[in-house]
Write an enzyme that holds these catalytic residues in place. Sequence first.
Site, PDB file in Angstrom:
ATOM      1  N   CYS A   2       0.828  -1.200   0.000  1.00 55.34           N
ATOM      2  CA  CYS A   2       0.000   0.000   0.000  1.00 55.34           C
ATOM      3  C   CYS A   2       0.867   1.257   0.000  1.00 55.34           C
ATOM      4  CB  CYS A   2      -0.867   0.028   1.242  1.00 55.34           C
ATOM      5  SG  CYS A   2      -1.793  -1.480   1.486  1.00 55.34           S
ATOM      6  N   ARG A  27       2.185   1.103  -5.977  1.00 56.99           N
ATOM      7  CA  ARG A  27       2.368   0.249  -4.793  1.00 56.99           C
ATOM      8  C   ARG A  27       1.139  -0.606  -4.506  1.00 56.99           C
ATOM      9  NH1 ARG A  27       6.700   2.550  -1.665  1.00 56.99           N
ATOM     10  NH2 ARG A  27       6.079   1.274   0.084  1.00 56.99           N
ATOM     11  N   TRP A  74      -3.164  -2.353  -1.442  1.00 57.40           N
ATOM     12  CA  TRP A  74      -2.915  -3.711  -1.956  1.00 57.40           C
ATOM     13  C   TRP A  74      -3.373  -4.629  -0.839  1.00 57.40           C
ATOM     14  CZ3 TRP A  74       0.074  -8.041  -0.668  1.00 57.40           C
ATOM     15  CH2 TRP A  74       0.230  -8.982  -1.684  1.00 57.40           C
ATOM     16  N   ASN A  98       0.131   0.817   5.922  1.00 63.28           N
ATOM     17  CA  ASN A  98       0.799  -0.068   4.960  1.00 63.28           C
ATOM     18  C   ASN A  98       1.501  -1.139   5.775  1.00 63.28           C
ATOM     19  OD1 ASN A  98       2.367  -1.262   2.950  1.00 63.28           O
ATOM     20  ND2 ASN A  98       3.929   0.346   3.024  1.00 63.28           N
ATOM     21  N   GLY A  99       1.244  -2.422   5.463  1.00 66.14           N
ATOM     22  CA  GLY A  99       1.915  -3.501   6.192  1.00 66.14           C
ATOM     23  C   GLY A  99       0.912  -4.433   6.837  1.00 66.14           C
ATOM     24  N   GLU A 479      13.111 -15.395 -16.320  1.00 67.94           N
ATOM     25  CA  GLU A 479      12.645 -14.002 -16.280  1.00 67.94           C
ATOM     26  C   GLU A 479      11.603 -13.759 -17.379  1.00 67.94           C
ATOM     27  OE1 GLU A 479      12.479 -11.576 -14.511  1.00 67.94           O
ATOM     28  OE2 GLU A 479      12.429  -9.737 -15.671  1.00 67.94           O
ATOM     29  N   LYS A 483       7.854 -12.481 -16.678  1.00 70.20           N
ATOM     30  CA  LYS A 483       7.319 -11.244 -17.274  1.00 70.20           C
ATOM     31  C   LYS A 483       5.998 -11.544 -17.972  1.00 70.20           C
ATOM     32  CE  LYS A 483       8.980  -8.669 -15.805  1.00 70.20           C
ATOM     33  NZ  LYS A 483      10.119  -8.669 -14.915  1.00 70.20           N
ATOM     34  N   GLU A 486       3.172 -12.336 -15.472  1.00 69.80           N
ATOM     35  CA  GLU A 486       2.830 -11.152 -14.673  1.00 69.80           C
ATOM     36  C   GLU A 486       1.878 -10.205 -15.395  1.00 69.80           C
ATOM     37  OE1 GLU A 486       6.654  -9.291 -13.775  1.00 69.80           O
ATOM     38  OE2 GLU A 486       5.868  -8.816 -11.796  1.00 69.80           O
ATOM     39  N   HIS A 502      13.265 -34.263 -18.773  1.00 69.56           N
ATOM     40  CA  HIS A 502      12.992 -34.873 -17.469  1.00 69.56           C
ATOM     41  C   HIS A 502      11.579 -34.574 -16.982  1.00 69.56           C
ATOM     42  CE1 HIS A 502      17.123 -36.130 -17.204  1.00 69.56           C
ATOM     43  NE2 HIS A 502      17.492 -34.904 -17.573  1.00 69.56           N
ATOM     44  N   LYS A 601       4.235  -3.186  -6.512  1.00 67.31           N
ATOM     45  CA  LYS A 601       5.623  -2.940  -6.891  1.00 67.31           C
ATOM     46  C   LYS A 601       6.598  -3.276  -5.769  1.00 67.31           C
ATOM     47  CE  LYS A 601       8.769  -1.326  -9.673  1.00 67.31           C
ATOM     48  NZ  LYS A 601       9.147  -2.263 -10.737  1.00 67.31           N
TER      49      LYS A 601
END
Length: 606
Positions: A2, A27, A74, A98-99, A479, A483, A486, A502, A601
Amino acid sequence: MCGIVGILGAKPVAGDLVDALRRLEYRGYDSAGIATVENGHLDRRRAEGKLKNLELRLSNHPLQGRAGIGHTRWATHGRPVERNAHPHMNGRVAVVHNGIIENFQELKGELAAKGHEFQTETDTETVLHLVTDYLDQGLPPVEAARMALERLSGAFALGLIFAGHDNLMIGARQGPPLAVGHGEGEMYLGSDAIALAPFTDMVTYLEDGDWVVLTREGAEIHDMTGRRVERPMVKSIASALLVDKGNYRHFMAKEIHEQPEVIGHTLANYLDMAAGKVVFPELGADLAKISRVTISACGTAHYAGLVGKYWLERYARIPVEIDIASEFRYRESPLPEDGLAIFVSQSGETADTLASLRYCKAGGQRIASVVNVRSSTIARESHVILPTLAGPEIGVASTKAFTCQLSVLACLAIAIGRARGAVGADQEKELVRALTEVPRHLTTILRSESLYESLAVSLHKAKDVLYLGRGPSYPIALEGALKLKEISYIHAEGYAAGELKHGPIALIDENVPVVVVAPENDLFEKTVSNMQEVAARGGQIILISDATPDKAGCKLQTHLQMPHAHPFISPLLYAVPVQLIAYHTAVVMGTDVDQPRNLAKSVTVE
Ligand code: M6R
């Protein structure tokens, strides 16, 4: 996570609060809200979803208070609906947070037993009732807040305002960052300096455990023992202009295109290009004597660290232990004597990475952090900061921060290799020269963007996409998959090409695109064999390589031609095509590229 903001202004603050929230929206963007003190009374507006919904609500029902707090959420505890949106408020106090308040169940039980009625599913609401409880006992606001803070455990940044107090705001920090902004007869509170950039560039970063009493006249900071403390006021380099999209449709596109420039800046910080040497900051440890390097990070930053492992082992001939920070922090991994521990983080605030850092510090390791935000907690708790000079990264999907992290790690590998005698003067020159070529090659790659636009038109129909790579291209495959999932929400996995047979090969059929990251290096032939195994099963191959298509020896759906370059810099170059694939696929799919669903973020909770 947040974002929180607070303003004690000379005029009504609602507009400026929304403006600050716009810069904090990266955020979290599940819901947003603001509360102000108007004629002694608290009033608030909240809205589910993006900030524009809150703006609409405010234009129909404006707030006029000159003291206010704001929040962009968030969700952790409680669904992302208006009822759970911050600020949480009653007639006496309003709070943004926030948290996570870890002991909220216990506090909630205690407060409910005293008759407090809870309206939301959030942990934050316990803070509201706790402060109110102390106010009910007759304590003045500052004292009530102090008493409440003593009862809270967990990770939090808080902002509080009070009915009847138009010139008072309390901020508190335990974990997630919080900055105080100093204006002319105005004071500010914000999750980061970027939020406050248009109002002031003079900021004070609170330290862990600090709480602050703000009035328009100034800030009184206290540490966790309640003692008055002075924290330095610094000039913030965050500029409002830097967080503009310019002519780009998305921040992510802008940030992808900024890479030649910001990598150039980052490299210039660590290289003497004319002399062909790495000029590294003093790590405070004899590089020749380091026994092991431990790397810990999350998400994309972890993949940067993984590339770093390949480089450090191959070029510096030093053993490297690497793990994702959420695992490393609890593994109780034994740490070596004379060990160097490296933490990679764009935000410098990632909770798991910070906890891993503290574990290694307690274990006697030398701590170096590769961070993009120099004022961050990870930076401040490190013995040495190895900054990336990427500038603010706003798109939730990390791009330029990743390649700048790679740039720093490449220089570090050369520096340690030189100190250990594994890299001689000629090889150092060769590697440094290769690094200086990166911005030029990236400019070339970015010129062929139209190829990626066409590829995205077919790729967006896929349900699953596999990414393969070997050696340092393996983390690039990971990566690329991260991406894509996401921002396009297409299921994607990255594998070491040799691992395909495998298990993952069972997934291959004509509907599964397989992106193969294969620079023409000493492992190229091996990767080609794996690619042929895919082709034999009908997989649609998208090859990213500097080799000509005929060298693939099988049918390719697409060949993305890369420039020939020194193998050392391949990860830096091949990172960009996988970013472009994800970006253009997401654009075709019409997703919210910069603020993909469920993500934030800066991840300041575990
Ligand atoms: O701020 P950090 O670099 O510590 O963040 C780590 C991850 O949360 C981050 O890289 C995340 O995986 C990105 N969204 C990836 O694009």
